[in-house]
Every structure is written in structure tokens, then in C-alpha cells.
Design an enzyme around this catalytic site. Structure first.
Site, short mmCIF file in Angstrom:
data_model
loop_
_atom_site.label_atom_id
_atom_site.label_comp_id
_atom_site.label_asym_id
_atom_site.label_seq_id
_atom_site.Cartn_x
_atom_site.Cartn_y
_atom_site.Cartn_z
N GLY A 69 32.65 21.12 58.42
CA GLY A 69 31.33 20.67 58.88
C GLY A 69 30.42 20.44 57.69
O GLY A 69 29.62 19.50 57.68
N THR A 70 30.56 21.28 56.69
CA THR A 70 29.75 21.14 55.48
C THR A 70 29.98 19.77 54.84
O THR A 70 29.02 19.05 54.52
CB THR A 70 30.12 22.26 54.47
OG1 THR A 70 29.78 23.51 55.06
CG2 THR A 70 29.40 22.09 53.15
N ASN A 151 22.48 27.60 64.47
CA ASN A 151 23.56 28.58 64.37
C ASN A 151 23.07 30.02 64.41
O ASN A 151 23.79 30.92 64.84
CB ASN A 151 24.36 28.34 63.09
CG ASN A 151 23.49 28.06 61.88
OD1 ASN A 151 22.69 27.11 61.88
ND2 ASN A 151 23.60 28.88 60.87
N GLN A 179 27.22 23.56 66.38
CA GLN A 179 27.07 24.75 67.24
C GLN A 179 26.97 24.42 68.73
O GLN A 179 26.72 25.31 69.54
CB GLN A 179 25.85 25.57 66.80
CG GLN A 179 26.05 26.26 65.46
CD GLN A 179 27.12 27.37 65.48
OE1 GLN A 179 27.56 27.82 66.54
NE2 GLN A 179 27.55 27.79 64.30
N SER A 199 32.62 20.75 63.55
CA SER A 199 33.47 21.63 62.75
C SER A 199 34.38 22.38 63.72
O SER A 199 33.89 23.12 64.58
CB SER A 199 32.61 22.63 61.97
OG SER A 199 33.46 23.59 61.37
N HIS A 201 36.53 24.84 63.62
CA HIS A 201 36.75 26.29 63.72
C HIS A 201 35.66 27.00 64.52
O HIS A 201 35.75 28.18 64.80
CB HIS A 201 36.93 26.93 62.33
CG HIS A 201 35.69 27.06 61.50
ND1 HIS A 201 35.01 28.24 61.39
CD2 HIS A 201 35.02 26.17 60.73
CE1 HIS A 201 33.97 28.07 60.56
NE2 HIS A 201 33.96 26.83 60.16
N THR A 237 43.80 12.49 50.62
CA THR A 237 44.87 12.63 51.60
C THR A 237 44.44 13.57 52.72
O THR A 237 43.90 14.64 52.47
CB THR A 237 46.15 13.15 50.92
OG1 THR A 237 46.50 12.22 49.91
CG2 THR A 237 47.30 13.30 51.90
N CYS A 325 22.61 37.62 50.72
CA CYS A 325 22.50 38.55 49.61
C CYS A 325 22.43 37.74 48.32
O CYS A 325 23.37 37.05 47.97
CB CYS A 325 23.71 39.47 49.59
SG CYS A 325 23.53 40.78 48.42
N1 PLP Z 1 26.39 23.26 60.58
C1 PLP Z 1 26.16 24.35 61.32
C2 PLP Z 1 25.06 24.35 62.31
C3 PLP Z 1 26.94 25.48 61.14
O1 PLP Z 1 26.72 26.57 61.89
C4 PLP Z 1 27.98 25.47 60.17
C5 PLP Z 1 28.78 26.68 59.91
O2 PLP Z 1 28.29 27.78 60.01
C6 PLP Z 1 28.19 24.30 59.44
C7 PLP Z 1 27.37 23.21 59.66
C8 PLP Z 1 29.25 24.22 58.39
O3 PLP Z 1 30.52 24.12 58.96
P1 PLP Z 1 31.83 24.55 58.12
O4 PLP Z 1 31.95 26.03 58.25
O5 PLP Z 1 32.96 23.83 58.78
O6 PLP Z 1 31.61 24.10 56.73
#
Ligand code: PLP
Length: 381
Positions: A69-70, A151, A179, A199, A201, A237, A325
């Protein structure tokens, strides 16, 4: 036994995902190779892409797989502003975006001079639509990126209204739907966005696989240079193993987002009804705003979130805080502070996020453990 209440951080694998991934382990070809081994990998990938596309009712070519997702959020923001037709235009985000949007926007501003505006939120965590209207009315906005649900709090933004405002202003709209996928039932078109981020996971898929879904005319440059994978929109890839897992995960959601979530919502309500009477000053962030059904962010002033995480872990429950932290000192969450919650109380925010595996007994056990923790805390002074 450990009870997992941190499903906004990540989820266990959904049925069928492990099986699909172990079958994919045998398919070792590179999906870009033209020979039989490559074609087998390509087929696996195309099938998974079709399943993801079906979950959101889009065409396969609208789905771009990324490593997370990042990366997906980075691709949208960086890919949009790298496109020469968007040079000099403004980026608008909200004050409660995930760091991968927030920090990317800050970086684009610092390194590429992309003008940036941050829409504030109210005490409930909802964006200020008047502020958004004002910034749009001033013109020169290229992209608005406002998340679907947060989140940390689960608060759902009024993105249908945001989409309308953007459309009227002729501005592109992206929403980070990480989310809400698997938590709310919708198609891509329902959101009214030009691009969304996923994302896997977070909804029962494997880690290390994300996606962007875009309208086919969304202006996006690849932010990685190299091969022509993902129709020239994301070089590198593909992770065929995780893509196969993402496909199985998406297929699993085609039945039952609503029924699953009704069940989770009942449990979350039971949790909140159990927690609220435990302390006079206990409150739930975003309680009066629309929220995804699985998330509660509870504050007990003077009970530091980090301490609560450790105490509850010892009692067998996995929960989390939004604090970070940094250099050994715990900092309050930027997102919680944006609600106007004072720093000393923001440090007390504790996120409990339920999943499809959560039972009534888990919730009852958690309320009892929480009550015990508060008694111990009072005794300690
Ligand atoms: N965007 C939101 C709202 C999230 O909660 C998260 C992960 O916590 C991400 C993006 C990032 O996703 P990933 O963990 O796949 O990098």
C-alpha cells in the site's frame, strides 16, 4: 492463548490464500518471458488480476500491482506529479493521512516544489469540507488525496462529497482505501475516485502486495524506471507469488463483505458498551462519526497507550497505539493530535481492531482484562 485485536495492522490469511500461494510456488517463470514457463507465470498473474478487478468491478488493465500500500500511494502521488501535464499544480491531502501519503506529500513539496495544502479535521476526525471548497475555488489544484477511512480511528471520510467537489472543479481525486477494502462493500465506481489504493494484507491476503486501481485516463508516470511491466506504469518483475495470493483473497471477498461486517459491527458495539462504563473519563475517538465496523480507538486519560499495550499483551490480547517511538521517546500520533486532542491524552490512545475471526467470548475476555488493568492502575496510584 493469544487473542488478536490488531487487524488494522495486518490480518491472518483468508481461506484459499495459502493454497493459491503454495500452488504458485511451483510456477517459477518470469511473467515477461515469452516461453512456456513465462507464459505459465503470466497466466497465473492475469487470472489473479482478473479476480482483483472483479472485486471492484473494473477492467483488468485498471489494476496496477505494487509491492505494498505504501508503494501504491507513492506511485499515485509521485507518478501524478512527475507527469509534465501536472507541473506546478497543487496537491491537497487531509491532516489524518497515513505517513505514506503525508510524508510523500511533504517530500514532493520539499524536493520538487509541489505546492501542498492540508485540509484540517474536526474533533471527530472528519475533514473540513468548507476548507476543501475554499482551496478548490482558488484554482490550480492538480490532485486531492483524501483517505477513505483512517487506520487509527476507523473514521470514514465523506468521500462521495469530496469526489463531487473535485469533479465540479475538474480536479483529480485519489483515495487511500487500504482500511476499507474488505470492511465495506463497494465497487471502484461507487467511490467516485480517479484512483484508489489497496493493500492485500489488510484484508486477508499476503504481505508485500498492494495495488492502485485507476480510471484509464488517469495521468500517471511510472515512479520506477526499468522494464515495461504493469503496462509501463510500475517497472520491476512482478511478485507472482503474492499476486496469486491477492487474487485468491479478492475472490474470497466476492461473497460476504456485508454479512461479515454486520457480525463484526455487533461485536464492536458490544466492546464499546462494555468499555465505556469502566471509567468516567474514558472516551472513544470518532464515536459520533461514521466508522468502519471493526475499529475502536479508546482513550483513558493517564493510562499511557504503550503501557496498556504491554499490560494487555501480558493478559493475552494484541492491540496497538498510533504513537511512534522516536529516539527512545514515545511521541503522540500526528493523526490523533490533528483531532485537537491534547498531547497528554493523545499518548493514551489505544486502538482495538477486530477481525472476522473475533468471537463474542474474545470481546468479553477483553473487557474483563481491560477492567482488571484499570483497577491495577488505580491501585498503583
Ligand atoms: N494506508 C493506510 C491507511 C494504512 O493503514 C497502511 C498500513 O498500515 C498503508 C497505507 C500502507 O500499507 P502497507 O502496509 O501495505 O505498506
Amino acid at each position: 492463548m493469544t487473542i488478536y485485536f490488531d487487524n488494522n495492522a495486518t490480518t491472518p490469511l483468508k481461506d484459499g490464500v495459502k493454497q493459491a500461494m503454495s500452488e504458485a510456488l511451483e510456477v517459477y517463470g518470469n511473467p515477461s518471458s515469452v516461453h512456456a514457463c513465462g507464459r505459465a507465470a503470466r497466466l497465473l498473474q492475469d487470472t489473479a488480476r482478473r479476480k482483483v478487478a472483479a472485486m471492484f468491478n473494473v477492467r483488468s488493465e485498471q489494476v496496477i500491482f505494487t509491492s505494498s500500500g505504501t508503494e501504491a500511494n507513492n506511485l499515485v502521488l509521485r507518478g501524478f506529479f512527475t507527469n509534465p501535464e501536472n507541473a506546478g499544480k497543487k496537491l491537497v491531502i487531509s491532516a489524518v493521512e497515513h505517513n505514506c501519503v503525508h510524508k510523500t506529500a511533504v517530500e514532493l513539496n520539499r524536493l520538487q516544489g509541489v505546492p501542498m495544502h492540508m485540509v484540517p479535521v474536526d474533533r471527530e476526525g472528519l475533514i473540513d469540507l468548507e476548507d476543501l471548497k475554499t482551496v478548490l475555488s482558488k484554482g490550480n489544484v492538480g490532485l486531492v488525496s483524501i483517505m477513505h477511512a483512517n487506520n487509527e480511528t476507523g473514521v470514514i471520510q465523506p468521500i462521495a462529497e469530496v469526489a463531487k467537489l473535485c469533479e465540479n472543479a475538474g480536479v483529480r481525486f485519489h483515495t487511500d482505501a487500504v482500511q476499507t477494502a474488505g470492511k465495506l462493500a463497494y465497487s471502484f465506481a461507487d467511490l467516485g475516485a480517479d484512483a484508489i489504493t489497496l493493500s492485500f494484507h489488510k484484508l486477508g491476503g499476503p504481505k508485500g502486495i498492494g495495488a492502485v486501481i485507476i480510471k484509464t485516463d488517469f495521468p500517471l508516470e511510472s515512479h520506477t524506471t526499468g522494464g515495461s511491466q504493469e503496462r509501463n506504469r510500475r517497472a520491476g518483475t512482478e511478485n507472482t507469488l503474492s499476486i496469486a495470493g491477492a487474487g485468491a483473497c479478492a475472490e474470497g471477498w466476492q461473497v460476504g463483505v456485508d454479512s461479515m461486517q454486520n457480525h463484526i459491527a455487533l461485536l464492536r458495539n458490544q466492546l464499546e458498551e462494555g468499555l465505556l462504563p469502566l471509567a468516567n473519563d474514558l472516551y472513544i475517538i470518532g464515536k459520533n462519526a461514521p466508522r468502519v465496523p471493526n475499529t475502536t480507538n479508546v482513550v483513558v486519560p493517564n493510562l499511557i497507550g504503550e503501557d496498556a499495550v504491554i499490560a494487555l499483551d501480558m493478559a493475552g490480547f494484541c492491540v496497538s497505539t498510533g504513537s511512534a517511538c522516536s529516539s527512545g521517546r514515545v511521541e503522540p500520533s500526528r493523526v490523533i493530535l490533528a483531532h485537537g486532542i491534547p498531547a497528554d491524552e493523545a499518548l493514551c490512545a489505544l486502538r482495538i481492531s477486530l477481525g472476522w475471526q473475533t468471537t463474542k467470548a474474545d470481546v468479553e475476555g477483553f473487557i474483563a482484562a481491560f477492567a482488571k488493568m484499570l483497577v491495577r492502575m488505580k491501585k498503583a496510584g
